[in-house]
Design an enzyme around this catalytic site. Structure first.
Site, PDB file in Angstrom:
ATOM      1  N   MET A 143      27.993  33.226  47.805  1.00 22.02           N
ATOM      2  CA  MET A 143      29.563  33.169  48.044  1.00 22.02           C
ATOM      3  C   MET A 143      30.159  32.201  47.105  1.00 22.02           C
ATOM      4  O   MET A 143      31.605  32.307  47.039  1.00 22.02           O
ATOM      5  CB  MET A 143      29.732  32.801  49.652  1.00 22.02           C
ATOM      6  CG  MET A 143      31.534  32.959  50.044  1.00 22.02           C
ATOM      7  SD  MET A 143      31.366  32.985  51.872  1.00 22.02           S
ATOM      8  CE  MET A 143      31.046  34.762  52.187  1.00 22.02           C
ATOM      9  N   GLU A 144      29.695  31.547  46.277  1.00 18.56           N
ATOM     10  CA  GLU A 144      30.143  30.476  45.691  1.00 18.56           C
ATOM     11  C   GLU A 144      31.170  30.899  44.666  1.00 18.56           C
ATOM     12  O   GLU A 144      32.349  30.263  44.715  1.00 18.56           O
ATOM     13  CB  GLU A 144      29.100  29.589  44.823  1.00 18.56           C
ATOM     14  CG  GLU A 144      28.540  28.742  45.424  1.00 18.56           C
ATOM     15  CD  GLU A 144      27.289  29.262  46.298  1.00 18.56           C
ATOM     16  OE1 GLU A 144      26.564  28.681  47.200  1.00 18.56           O
ATOM     17  OE2 GLU A 144      27.223  30.432  46.063  1.00 18.56           O
ATOM     18  N   VAL A 145      31.180  32.203  44.049  1.00 20.30           N
ATOM     19  CA  VAL A 145      32.124  32.507  43.092  1.00 20.30           C
ATOM     20  C   VAL A 145      33.835  32.713  43.918  1.00 20.30           C
ATOM     21  O   VAL A 145      34.691  32.463  43.264  1.00 20.30           O
ATOM     22  CB  VAL A 145      32.007  33.665  42.172  1.00 20.30           C
ATOM     23  CG1 VAL A 145      32.102  35.004  43.491  1.00 20.30           C
ATOM     24  CG2 VAL A 145      32.705  34.073  41.120  1.00 20.30           C
TER      25      VAL A 145
END
Length: 269
Positions: A143-145
């Site tokens: 999920m980082e982006v």
């Protein structure tokens, strides 16, 4: 504080490790990072542990970074750096990397049991395990982006080994959420189980009943596969088998098999 975040119970060679912040979906804060690393390091030194099961208390495995960490980032802070940890000589140096990689560094197999959310850093911690059993309705995401970040807890190096470089890019560049069923189909998880923790504990007990020396050697060989050249890998096989043949636990495995009884293995010193 760190001890409250991660709870451990060892029985019959199986370490049942649980992230213990269910009211916050087991989200990662400095104390959780510290607890994960400290627990993993302690298990490295316990010869009675033959298998580890890693799970989260409550409905989730780990929903990723605590919201406080995102607020701190707006001013350039990294709350994970606040964890009180001794230095390490291992390849993972940053706190978040250590919280995930410490499970890969264990000499014994680690099985992650995933239910509910395993998002961002939570998923990367699960990637440190050797196997991942997942509920069909679990929610997993690189999920980082979504938050303008990159996977920085070893995920960029581990994920392509599991799902291939193209699928890893698709997951990491879109931050899309996949179900446990799809995760298993992609190779992100080992298999789907209706009750991942109970299934993981059952699998752990089965592995714990095998010769611990053979189990550790097998993990070493499989971890090296694809990371060393074939000559080195084949030579390592012969080194491991040479050390096992005629050893007390190998003799006990054969003797117990012929006598149709459960073997009584000794743990590594």
């Amino acid at each position: 504080m760190a001890e409250e975040r991660v709870r451990v119970r060892v029985a019959d060679g199986v370490a049942d490790v649980r992230l213990a912040r269910p009211e916050k979906r087991n989200a990662l804060d400095p104390a959780m990072f510290e607890g994960l690393v400290t627990t993993g390091e302690q298990l490295k030194g316990d010869p009675s542990v033959r298998v580890v099961v890693l799970s989260g208390e409550g409905p989730d495995f780990c929903a990723g970074l605590d919201f406080g960490s995102f607020r701190a980032m707006s001013s350039g802070e990294r709350l994970s750096a606040a964890a009180q940890l001794p230095p390490t000589d291992g390849p993972a140096r940053a706190t978040g990397q250590r919280a995930a990689w410490v499970w890969a560094e264990l000499a014994v197999p680690v099985i992650a049991a995933i239910q509910g959310n395993a998002l961002g850093g939570g998923l990367q911690i699960a990637l440190g395990a050797d196997m991942r059993l997942v509920a069909p309705d679990a929610r997993l995401s690189v999920m980082e982006v979504k938050w303008g970040l990159v996977p920085d807890m070893t995920g960029t190096q581990v994920l392509p080994e599991l799902v291939g470089r193209d699928v890893a890019k698709e997951l990491a560049l879109t931050a899309r959420v996949v179900s446990g069923t799809e995760a298993a189909a992609l190779g992100l998880c080992t298999r789907v189980e209706p009750d991942p923790r109970e299934a993981a504990l059952t699998l752990a007990r089965e592995i714990a009943a095998r010769s611990p020396h053979a189990v550790r050697a097998t993990k070493r060989l499989l971890d090296a596969a694809g990371r060393v050249d074939l000559r080195t890998g084949f030579a390592a096989e012969q080194t491991e088998i040479g050390a096992l043949i005629g050893s007390p636990n190998q003799v006990e495995a054969v003797t117990a098999g012929f006598e149709k009884r459960d073997p009584a293995f000794t743990d590594p010193s």
